[in-house]
Structures are given as C-alpha cells and as structure tokens.
Design an enzyme around this catalytic site. Structure first.
Site, PDB file in Angstrom:
ATOM      1  N   ASP A 104      55.015  -5.762  85.197  1.00 33.99           N
ATOM      2  CA  ASP A 104      55.787  -4.914  86.107  1.00 33.99           C
ATOM      3  C   ASP A 104      54.962  -3.772  86.685  1.00 33.99           C
ATOM      4  OD1 ASP A 104      55.595  -3.104  83.940  1.00 33.99           O
ATOM      5  OD2 ASP A 104      57.557  -3.707  83.177  1.00 33.99           O
ATOM      6  N   ASP A 109      51.124  -4.504  75.993  1.00 30.00           N
ATOM      7  CA  ASP A 109      52.535  -4.295  76.337  1.00 30.00           C
ATOM      8  C   ASP A 109      53.247  -5.626  76.516  1.00 30.00           C
ATOM      9  OD1 ASP A 109      54.894  -3.017  76.996  1.00 30.00           O
ATOM     10  OD2 ASP A 109      54.355  -2.696  79.090  1.00 30.00           O
ATOM     11  N   ASP A 128      48.559 -10.869  82.877  1.00 29.38           N
ATOM     12  CA  ASP A 128      49.963 -11.225  82.685  1.00 29.38           C
ATOM     13  C   ASP A 128      50.140 -12.704  83.001  1.00 29.38           C
ATOM     14  OD1 ASP A 128      52.818  -9.840  82.325  1.00 29.38           O
ATOM     15  OD2 ASP A 128      53.009 -11.436  83.806  1.00 29.38           O
ATOM     16  N   ASP A 145      47.334 -16.851  80.317  1.00 32.75           N
ATOM     17  CA  ASP A 145      47.809 -16.674  78.952  1.00 32.75           C
ATOM     18  C   ASP A 145      46.858 -15.709  78.251  1.00 32.75           C
ATOM     19  OD1 ASP A 145      48.395 -16.837  76.253  1.00 32.75           O
ATOM     20  OD2 ASP A 145      48.532 -19.021  76.209  1.00 32.75           O
ATOM     21  N   ALA A 146      47.352 -14.543  77.845  1.00 34.66           N
ATOM     22  CA  ALA A 146      46.483 -13.520  77.260  1.00 34.66           C
ATOM     23  C   ALA A 146      45.781 -14.018  76.002  1.00 34.66           C
ATOM     24  CB  ALA A 146      47.305 -12.267  76.940  1.00 34.66           C
ATOM     25  N   HIS A 156      56.598   4.380  78.895  1.00 31.32           N
ATOM     26  CA  HIS A 156      55.252   4.099  79.396  1.00 31.32           C
ATOM     27  C   HIS A 156      54.293   5.276  79.211  1.00 31.32           C
ATOM     28  CE1 HIS A 156      57.542   0.805  81.374  1.00 31.32           C
ATOM     29  NE2 HIS A 156      56.474   0.143  81.013  1.00 31.32           N
ATOM     30  N   GLN A 158      59.690 -18.009  82.323  1.00 32.99           N
ATOM     31  CA  GLN A 158      60.773 -17.148  81.875  1.00 32.99           C
ATOM     32  C   GLN A 158      61.839 -17.036  82.969  1.00 32.99           C
ATOM     33  OE1 GLN A 158      58.653 -13.502  81.139  1.00 32.99           O
ATOM     34  NE2 GLN A 158      57.795 -13.468  83.190  1.00 32.99           N
TER      35      GLN A 158
END
Length: 516
Positions: free
Chosen positions: A306, A378, A326, A360-361, A282, A252
């Site tokens: 994050d 999320d 993540d 990779d989830a 959040h 990304q």
C-alpha cells in the site's frame, strides 16, 4: 443354462456408440468438476477461516470419505442406472455450481460456518462417489471388463490432472472462485442434457428430467452473469462499511471500504489499515528503526504494497534508495495509480527513489545481493502457512544476510495483548536466526495494542532520533514504546521454523479465543 444378458439393466437395449462416447466423456467431466468443487471448498475455507493446511486436510479428508460412502451406497441402486446417473449429475451441477457463491453468502450470516461447509462437501463428495460405479455398470455392455476399468480410470485421473493444473493457473486468477463454480456446474449439467437428448430417441420419459436440467442450467447462467454482484452482496453483509472497491487477484481478495473520511483496506477479509489512524501504526513501524541508523541510505521494505511504510521511509532525506518487495502487482498498481490512495501514501510508489519488485519475498531474499541499512518487514498476520513462512528462522537468516553490519530491521508482530505467545515467538525466531531482538508496542485504535520487533546484528542502539513534525511519535514518547506491563511482558515462546509453523498455530489459537 441360458447366459445372462450383458446389459446394465435387463430391459435396456445396447447403447448407441454416441451414448458410449458421451458416457466416457462424462467420466472426464465428473472427475474434473469433482476436484474443482473440492479445491473451491478448501480454498474458500482457507480464505475465510485461515490455517490453509488444516482447512485443506479436513476438506479433502471429508470429501474422500463421502466419495467412499457414495460408492458404497451405489449398491442400492437397482435398475435404471442411467436415469439415476443423470439425476445425480444435475444435483451435482446445482450444488457444486452454487457452492462458492453460497458459502460466501452464508459466511457472514450463520453462527457455525463449518457446519454448512462440511455438509456441502459431504453431499457433493457422496454424489461424485456414486457416479463412477454407476458409469461402470452402464458401460459394462460396451467394453470388456479389463478395457472398461482401464478407460474409466484413465479418464478419471486425467480429469483430476486437468482440474489441478487449471485451478491455480487459470481459473482462480482469471475467473475467481464464484465464476469458476458456475462454469463447472454448467459442464456437469451439459453432460446431463446431452445424455437426456440421446436417450430421448429411445425413451419417452425424459421430459421431466430435461426440464429440471434446463432449469438448473438457467440458474447457473444467471449466477455466472451476476457473479460480481453476488460477491459484493456477500461482502456488504460481512463488512460494516460501504464497499468502494473489490477485486480478486491471483494472490488475494482486495476490498476497500469507506465511511465518511475513514478508508479501510481488507485483504482476504482481514483489516490492514484505517486511514484515520494508520499513521500511528506506520510511524511506530518505521521510525524506531530508521532513527537508530546513522546513515540509512539504502532501505528494504518487505510487504507494504500500500506504500504507507514507504511513505514514512521517504520522509527521511538521508534515504537515497528504497526497494519495496510485494507479491501482488495489482496492490502496488492500485496504490500508485488511484489518486485518493496515492495521496494517502504521499505518492510514495511513484517516487524516483523507490523501486518496486513484485515477487514472493521468501524467494526474493534468497536470490538478492547487496546490503541494506534498514529493513522494514510489514507482512500480513500469519493466518496461514503461506504467510507463516515469512516469519520463520530460515527467512530471517536470509534477511539478516541483507542487513548491513550496523543496520536495524523491524517486523510487525501482531498484538502482544491478544496474542502474547505469538508476539514473543517473533523475537525468539529472530534470536534463533542470530540477531539481537527487542519488542515494542503502540496503541492503534483500529487494532488495539499492536506489537513490533526490532532486530540488529549486535546491540540495538538505546536511543533513536525521531524527527519533529510526526503525528504520533516524538523524541520523548518513543522510549515509552519499549515498556511492557505484566500482561504483555516477555514469556517463553517457540522458534517458528518451516517444519513446525508454530506461529501460525499459536496465532490461530490466541486470536480464536479472543474472536470467539
């Protein structure tokens, strides 16, 4: 009856062996560069416009159509095929080399970006399609027809393989899209210059073409040197706030902006949070789920690189272990090691209670074992199919397997006001995966009304325990999140599956109406 001369043009002497070798090499370069430009256009369109399947399908279709038109137009080239080929090669170098930079710079400036995108794709495709027939005609005096076709097609297909392997594995991760365009533009113009140098021994009228090729090469070198600055210029035009950090990763484009005390994160141009109000998002994401679990000792966070969701989870002293999954290691490194960002997430990513898995989830949950008392999902919005798979029934079934019998999970689910069908699709999909689902929403100024979906194996506890001291949620206000006015109320929505990706399409349609 006299036999027709074998040369490509009546007045052209047989080409030297060095010229034939350069021409065969040029087939490889033409094929490789042509596919690289096609992949750049498709990838860039996916980044900027979303819906990667639609963008790649239409870009590839337009490019192949243009190649066919270029091949058809080659019949009108009568004589001096070599000079035409060289000039086309220089033009491709110019357009293809500057394609990624030009499109990035145009995106924030033009009303109809698609017109510029497809005009460029058609122009490059037509010129690439023109080149192969010209090369066959130029080389026909060096090889028997059977050998000629075999050689040209072999180099053509090998070039396509080289491009398709290098692009995702090396070029985009290491060079980025803008530099990749310039590098392959230089490859195109290098072929043209090599041909002009060889031709210069036999022809005296190549000086103008050589000057043009050298000027194009100079512009590409300048672009390559200034690639990062060009990227920043395009982003300065696209973002309303000053950019303080920008980097392309294999996954990304990460951009951080700051105006005053407002720090904002953008991924591929999409806002992820504003530091002024991210606590509302959040707290609403985490505490309604965490507050309904009797003992949330083990918590799984999917996405949220994050660390802001993890920050909220780690506020709970009952939590002993957090696993955060993540995809992008640069994201978690940035928010762990940069002092200002680490302060924003309360140094959550450096906590001894937290373990980061950069994976990779979708694949990770399929191979994971054990159970978690709470799961916080999320992910970015489902703007394309690679993200849409993380909202599918298949994925939720795997997550449900990891959720403890009395556990609760929550999923960020886009805006129930702007995209109500997309929002309720998440609930329908969780229910299809065998879970009980319940939607809720909160007002986040940077996003507007934003939605979340809670899920559990059985009945979802009616009441949550919200700790004192939060900035947004209180024990009294939390139940109000579950009340929906008529314009956001539940409505029929499809189940999002891997084979239909209904959510990606409805998301693009609903947000497209709003943004348009």
């Amino acid at each position: 009856m006299a036999e027709a001369p074998p040369a490509g043009t009546p007045d052209e002497p047989p080409a030297p062996a060095s010229l034939a070798a350069i021409l065969l090499l040029s087939v490889l370069v033409v094929a490789t560069c042509g596919l690289i430009y096609e992949l750049l256009a498709g990838t860039l369109a996916s980044y900027l416009l979303g819906d990667s399947v639609t963008q790649f399908s239409t870009v590839i279709g337009a490019y192949l159509f243009a190649m066919g038109m270029g091949s058809w137009l080659s019949r009108y080239v009568r004589g001096d095929e070599m000079r035409v080929f060289v000039r086309v090669e220089v033009l491709i170098a110019l357009l293809g080399g500057w394609s990624a930079a030009g499109l990035f710079l145009l995106f924030p400036l033009v009303a109809d970006f698609r017109f510029a995108l497809y005009a460029l794709v058609l122009a490059i495709g037509a010129m690439v399609g023109l080149e192969i027939p010209l090369l066959i005609r130029i080389l026909q005096h060096r090889f028997a027809f059977r050998e000629l076709v075999s050689n040209v097609l072999t180099f053509d297909y090998v070039g396509a393989l080289v491009a398709s392997v290098l692009f995702p594995l090396l070029l985009v991760p290491r060079l980025g899209m803008i530099r990749t365009g310039f590098v392959f533009g230089l490859a195109n113009v290098a072929v043209a210059i090599a041909l002009l140098v060889v031709l210069g021994r036999a022809r005296r009228k190549v000086a103008a073409d050589l000057v043009a090729a050298l000027l194009v090469a100079a512009s590409l070198v300048a672009g390559l040197v200034m690639a990062e600055r060009l990227q920043r210029w395009s982003e300065v035009a696209a973002y309303a706030e000053p950019i303080v950090y920008a980097r392309s990763t294999p996954y990304q484009r990460i951009v951080l902006t700051r105006r005053g005390d407002d720090l904002r994160l953008y991924l591929n141009g999409n806002l992820q949070f504003s530091s002024r109000d991210e606590y509302r998002y959040h707290e609403a994401l985490v505490w309604p789920a965490l507050g309904r679990v009797a003992n949330p000792a083990r918590v799984l966070v999917l996405g949220g690189g994050d660390g802001l969701a993890a920050r909220e989870v780690l506020r709970d002293p009952r939590v002993r272990q957090v696993t955060l999954v993540d995809l992008d290691p640069e994201m978690t490194r940035l928010f762990r090691d940069t002092p200002q960002l680490a302060a924003l997430n309360g140094h959550a990513l450096a906590s001894p209670r937290l373990r980061v898995e950069n994976a990779d989830a979708f694949r990770w949950v399929r191979g994971a074992a054990g159970q978690y008392d709470a799961v916080i999902v999320d992910f970015p919005d489902p703007t394309e199919f690679s993200l849409g798979k993380l909202y599918t029934e298949n994925f939720y079934r795997e997550v449900a397997r990891l959720l403890a019998p009395n556990g609760v999970m929550t999923v960020q689910s886009t805006s129930p006001l702007i995209a109500p069908r997309s929002f309720w699709t998440v609930a329908s999909t969780l229910e299809a995966a065998g879970l009980t689902a319940r939607g809720y929403h909160a007002y986040v100024p940077s996003f507007g009304e934003w939605g979340f979906t809670m899920a559990a194996h059985g009945a979802i506890p009616a009441q949550a325990t919200i700790p004192p001291g939060l900035r947004f949620l209180t024990q009294a206000s939390e139940p109000l999140l579950f009340h929906f006015p008529p314009d956001m109320a539940r409505r029929p929505a499809p189940v999002n599956r891997l084979d239909n990706q209904a959510l990606v399409r409805s998301f693009a349609e609903e947000w497209g109406r709003y943004d348009g």
